[in-house]
Design a protein around this motif. Structure first.
Motif, PDB file in Angstrom:
ATOM      1  N   ILE A 262      -8.738 -12.459  -1.306  1.00 26.52           N
ATOM      2  CA  ILE A 262      -7.436 -11.871  -1.644  1.00 26.52           C
ATOM      3  C   ILE A 262      -7.617 -10.622  -2.494  1.00 26.52           C
ATOM      4  N   GLY A 263      -8.566 -10.681  -3.454  1.00 25.26           N
ATOM      5  CA  GLY A 263      -8.810  -9.506  -4.281  1.00 25.26           C
ATOM      6  C   GLY A 263      -9.248  -8.311  -3.459  1.00 25.26           C
ATOM      7  N   GLY A 264     -10.126  -8.554  -2.471  1.00 23.46           N
ATOM      8  CA  GLY A 264     -10.564  -7.463  -1.606  1.00 23.46           C
ATOM      9  C   GLY A 264      -9.423  -6.884  -0.788  1.00 23.46           C
ATOM     10  N   LEU A 265      -8.572  -7.735  -0.249  1.00 22.26           N
ATOM     11  CA  LEU A 265      -7.439  -7.252   0.547  1.00 22.26           C
ATOM     12  C   LEU A 265      -6.453  -6.471  -0.314  1.00 22.26           C
ATOM     13  N   VAL A 266      -6.257  -6.903  -1.558  1.00 20.41           N
ATOM     14  CA  VAL A 266      -5.377  -6.158  -2.476  1.00 20.41           C
ATOM     15  C   VAL A 266      -5.946  -4.764  -2.735  1.00 20.41           C
ATOM     16  N   LEU A 267      -7.263  -4.683  -2.958  1.00 19.40           N
ATOM     17  CA  LEU A 267      -7.890  -3.381  -3.179  1.00 19.40           C
ATOM     18  C   LEU A 267      -7.768  -2.482  -1.952  1.00 19.40           C
ATOM     19  N   LEU A 268      -7.876  -3.059  -0.760  1.00 23.38           N
ATOM     20  CA  LEU A 268      -7.714  -2.262   0.451  1.00 23.38           C
ATOM     21  C   LEU A 268      -6.276  -1.768   0.599  1.00 23.38           C
ATOM     22  N   ALA A 269      -5.311  -2.600   0.188  1.00 24.14           N
ATOM     23  CA  ALA A 269      -3.917  -2.157   0.202  1.00 24.14           C
ATOM     24  C   ALA A 269      -3.709  -1.009  -0.790  1.00 24.14           C
ATOM     25  N   LEU A 270      -4.317  -1.131  -1.966  1.00 23.28           N
ATOM     26  CA  LEU A 270      -4.234  -0.044  -2.951  1.00 23.28           C
ATOM     27  C   LEU A 270      -4.905   1.219  -2.427  1.00 23.28           C
ATOM     28  N   PHE A 271      -5.987   1.053  -1.692  1.00 21.67           N
ATOM     29  CA  PHE A 271      -6.660   2.202  -1.089  1.00 21.67           C
ATOM     30  C   PHE A 271      -5.724   2.934  -0.132  1.00 21.67           C
ATOM     31  N   CYS A 272      -5.041   2.180   0.727  1.00 21.16           N
ATOM     32  CA  CYS A 272      -4.111   2.800   1.677  1.00 21.16           C
ATOM     33  C   CYS A 272      -2.989   3.532   0.939  1.00 21.16           C
ATOM     34  N   ARG A 273      -2.474   2.914  -0.103  1.00 24.08           N
ATOM     35  CA  ARG A 273      -1.409   3.556  -0.892  1.00 24.08           C
ATOM     36  C   ARG A 273      -1.920   4.841  -1.541  1.00 24.08           C
ATOM     37  N   HIS A 274      -3.128   4.777  -2.092  1.00 21.31           N
ATOM     38  CA  HIS A 274      -3.711   5.957  -2.732  1.00 21.31           C
ATOM     39  C   HIS A 274      -3.929   7.078  -1.723  1.00 21.31           C
ATOM     40  N   GLU A 275      -4.439   6.737  -0.540  1.00 19.52           N
ATOM     41  CA  GLU A 275      -4.737   7.757   0.464  1.00 19.52           C
ATOM     42  C   GLU A 275      -3.480   8.477   0.930  1.00 19.52           C
ATOM     43  N   LEU A 276      -2.385   7.757   1.020  1.00 21.38           N
ATOM     44  CA  LEU A 276      -1.133   8.361   1.478  1.00 21.38           C
ATOM     45  C   LEU A 276      -0.503   9.273   0.430  1.00 21.38           C
ATOM     46  N   ARG A 277      -0.948   9.155  -0.823  1.00 18.44           N
ATOM     47  CA  ARG A 277      -0.340   9.933  -1.912  1.00 18.44           C
ATOM     48  C   ARG A 277      -1.200  11.092  -2.408  1.00 18.44           C
ATOM     49  N   THR A 278      -2.490  11.080  -2.063  1.00 22.64           N
ATOM     50  CA  THR A 278      -3.375  12.118  -2.576  1.00 22.64           C
ATOM     51  C   THR A 278      -3.402  13.328  -1.648  1.00 22.64           C
ATOM     52  N   ASP A 279      -3.687  14.502  -2.212  1.00 28.86           N
ATOM     53  CA  ASP A 279      -3.675  15.745  -1.434  1.00 28.86           C
ATOM     54  C   ASP A 279      -4.869  15.852  -0.492  1.00 28.86           C
ATOM     55  N   GLN A 280      -6.030  15.430  -0.947  1.00 33.66           N
ATOM     56  CA  GLN A 280      -7.238  15.495  -0.138  1.00 33.66           C
ATOM     57  C   GLN A 280      -7.836  14.096  -0.018  1.00 33.66           C
ATOM     58  N   PRO A 281      -7.269  13.271   0.854  1.00 38.29           N
ATOM     59  CA  PRO A 281      -7.700  11.862   0.944  1.00 38.29           C
ATOM     60  C   PRO A 281      -9.072  11.716   1.579  1.00 38.29           C
ATOM     61  N   LEU A 282      -9.668  10.565   1.335  1.00 33.50           N
ATOM     62  CA  LEU A 282     -10.926  10.239   2.000  1.00 33.50           C
ATOM     63  C   LEU A 282     -10.696  10.096   3.501  1.00 33.50           C
ATOM     64  N   LEU A 283      -9.578   9.492   3.891  1.00 34.92           N
ATOM     65  CA  LEU A 283      -9.190   9.313   5.285  1.00 34.92           C
ATOM     66  C   LEU A 283      -7.737   9.723   5.458  1.00 34.92           C
ATOM     67  N   LYS A 284      -7.449  10.485   6.497  1.00 35.37           N
ATOM     68  CA  LYS A 284      -6.067  10.873   6.801  1.00 35.37           C
ATOM     69  C   LYS A 284      -5.424   9.736   7.609  1.00 35.37           C
ATOM     70  N   LEU A 285      -4.804   8.799   6.895  1.00 37.71           N
ATOM     71  CA  LEU A 285      -4.283   7.595   7.536  1.00 37.71           C
ATOM     72  C   LEU A 285      -3.065   7.864   8.413  1.00 37.71           C
ATOM     73  N   ARG A 286      -2.489   9.050   8.323  1.00 40.81           N
ATOM     74  CA  ARG A 286      -1.317   9.316   9.170  1.00 40.81           C
ATOM     75  C   ARG A 286      -1.689   9.405  10.652  1.00 40.81           C
ATOM     76  N   VAL A 287      -2.997   9.436  10.961  1.00 39.62           N
ATOM     77  CA  VAL A 287      -3.387   9.405  12.358  1.00 39.62           C
ATOM     78  C   VAL A 287      -2.939   8.100  13.012  1.00 39.62           C
ATOM     79  N   PHE A 288      -2.664   7.064  12.195  1.00 37.37           N
ATOM     80  CA  PHE A 288      -2.176   5.796  12.740  1.00 37.37           C
ATOM     81  C   PHE A 288      -0.737   5.900  13.249  1.00 37.37           C
ATOM     82  N   ARG A 289      -0.087   7.034  13.009  1.00 37.46           N
ATOM     83  CA  ARG A 289       1.236   7.215  13.607  1.00 37.46           C
ATOM     84  C   ARG A 289       1.154   7.297  15.129  1.00 37.46           C
TER      85      ARG A 289
END
Length: 556
Positions: A262-289
């Protein structure tokens, strides 16, 4: 997503040395790489990655015996490599874009070769398992740097009208190289299991030499690295898979098991939230659109639950239940790879003519049926009765892996190929680690239950039988006839007299694993239904129906 220009992401990736585009540093004119040498160099580099996913499985019983490891300890060694791959692929893709694809590929190759030497030099004793885990993990880190950089180098070396064929060759040959693992592992293990690691050194040297000769430019994008994102994704992947892997030891009811998952999944959720809010993300998650990209990634996830684990579990099954030697186990796995190699060619042709969806649907359906039929034949203890179904299972995965991977990479929009490859490879290798953990837990549980029943019938008490069965399940060497317990005690006598029954118990336990792989391919088939059927061309994305009309008009 609207129109997807099949060349836009690739062209952008190849031309953007910095924001706005720039030539490689140190040259006023961009060098033209030698395409054949470039493709050969990158294939040699990724060959180490693919071969190492399977070669260790063949040597596992010998490593367990010489270093006195447990079966679960050996799985941690295998998982360390897969975990590092999954955890650092995203970072590897981003670093390749920032510091240059050629430079990062060469750095990863050097790290991989050095780690291979250290893995092969592991000392015997109490520190052996920790040593192997550490340097298998650094091997995985090197591989995570190599693959996205190597793929981007291949893309940049070919013009748009040749890139599709080049990528097809790259993916098909890279996947087919996995077949060398079992065969090479069997031959090298007959000499010394340490050679399975040392063989990477000459391959790495040849790859680096060809890279230097091919005149590959080092395209860079001087941007910052998303350090918080890298830490979140690596920690999240590591914790969640650790919980799954240790569930068989800690128990599924243990708080530590679920704290990790559960802790790992929470961190991955936080990662997704962080990536969507940062200007230069590690991964451009909007490709999932793009619904097609999402479907591709889901299919790859469920397919990889089976693809890497089947190497480990099938090879150990061959050595335990079929009493095969390591090289014979490699030949047993060859049945699977014959189907994989032949069908991969068909999958590439279907992708070029009709898009990824038909290939993925056919592949997942064939793989689901193949694994189910293969599972049903495991208890017959005859490879000759199993080979058609092993081929069928391999054919299913061969049909779908290259089309799903290529279709996903082609949908890179304005994200670079390094970043998109980081996404797909993170998912693929995370799934492989999860598959190893889940199926390992299933195997140990089923094996312990069956061996307990067998030993009780030999006169042991239920408590003694369960303890002995647990030890057998975790300490299988693959050569039960050569390593039977000695002594005149009741336990040793019962185990010696139950040798053939225990081999059958192991086969029955593996049936649960192979049926699980069939279910994974069934889930992948359901995910193909999400794919809209669009295909990426040099100009636009077109539906399969539109393509059919276009081809008919062209024919007339």
């Amino acid at each position: 997503m609207g129109l997807v220009n099949g060349s836009r992401g690739a062209a952008g990736d190849a031309s953007r040395g910095a924001p706005g585009g720039s030539a490689p540093q140190g040259s006023g004119r961009r060098k033209t790489p030698n395409q054949a040498l470039t493709l050969a160099a990158m294939l040699l580099a990724v060959a180490m990655i693919f071969v190492d996913q399977t070669i260790v499985s063949i040597a596992a019983p010998n490593i367990i015996q010489e270093l006195s490891l447990s079966s679960s300890g050996m799985q941690r060694v295998v998982n360390a490599y897969l975990l590092a791959l999954a955890a650092f692929f995203a970072l590897g893709g981003r670093l390749a874009d920032i510091f240059g694809h050629r430079r990062v590929m060469m750095t990863g190759t050097l790290l991989f070769a050095a780690s291979s030497v250290l893995c092969g030099s592991v000392p015997t004793g109490d520190f052996a398992q920790s040593w192997l885990v550490i340097f298998r993990a650094t091997q995985g880190l090197g591989a995570a740097l190599i693959f996205p950089a190597a793929l981007a180098v291949v893309i940049g070396a070919f013009p748009v009208d040749e890139r599709g064929r080049a990528l097809a060759v790259f993916f098909v040959l890279a996947g087919a190289l996995t077949a060398l693992g079992p065969l090479l592992g069997g031959l090298l293990t007959a000499w010394s299991w340490r050679a399975i690691f040392w063989v990477n050194v000459p391959v790495a040297v040849l790859s680096l030499v060809l890279t230097a000769v091919a005149r590959i430019p080092n395209i860079q994008r001087p941007e910052r690295v998303d350090v918080p994102g890298a830490v979140l994704v690596a920690t999240g992947v590591g914790m969640s898979v650790l919980g799954l892997q240790q569930a068989s030891t800690w128990g599924w009811s243990a708080p530590t098991t679920w704290a990790c998952i559960i802790g790992g999944l929470v961190l991955l959720a936080l990662f997704c939230r962080h990536e969507l809010r940062t200007d230069q993300p590690l991964l451009k998650l909007r490709v999932f659109r793009d619904r097609a990209f999402t479907a591709d990634v889901l299919v790859l996830f469920f397919a990889m639950l089976a693809f890497v684990p089947v190497m480990f579990f099938a090879s150990v099954y061959a050595q335990i239940s079929l009493s095969s030697s390591p090289d014979q186990a490699g030949l047993y796995l060859l049945y699977f790879f014959v189907g994989f190699g032949v069908s991969a060619q068909w999958g590439g042709r279907i992708l070029d003519k009709r898009g990824a969806r038909p290939a993925m649907r056919l592949g997942t359906a064939v793989g689901c049926v193949g694994f189910a039929l293969w599972a049903g034949k495991l208890t017959e203890l005859s490879p000759h009765d199993q080979w058609p179904y092993a081929c069928l299972a391999g054919a299913g995965l061969g049909l779908l892996l290259s089309p799903a991977s290529t279709d996903a990479v082609n949908r890179a929009i304005d994200a670079s190929y390094g970043e998109v490859t980081g996404i797909t490879q993170t998912v693929r290798n995370y799934a492989a680690a999860v598959g190893m953990a889940i199926f390992g837990t299933i195997l140990i549980h089923a094996m312990t239950s069956r061996v307990t029943e067998t030993l009780v019938t030999k006169g042991m008490s239920a408590s003694e039988a369960q303890g002995a069965a647990r030890g057998i399940a975790e300490a299988i060497t693959g050569h039960p006839d050569d390593h039977q317990p000695t002594g005149a005690g009741q336990t040793a006598t019962a185990i010696r007299s139950a040798g053939q029954a225990i081999r059958m118990d192991f086969a029955e336990a593996n049936q649960w694993v192979f049926y699980g792989m069939s279910i994974a391919l069934g889930m992948a088939f359901l995910c193909t239904l999400l794919h809209p059927g669009t295909r990426v061309t040099g100009e636009t994305t077109e539906t399969a129906e539109t393509a059919a009309v276009r081809q008919e008009r062209t024919a007339h």
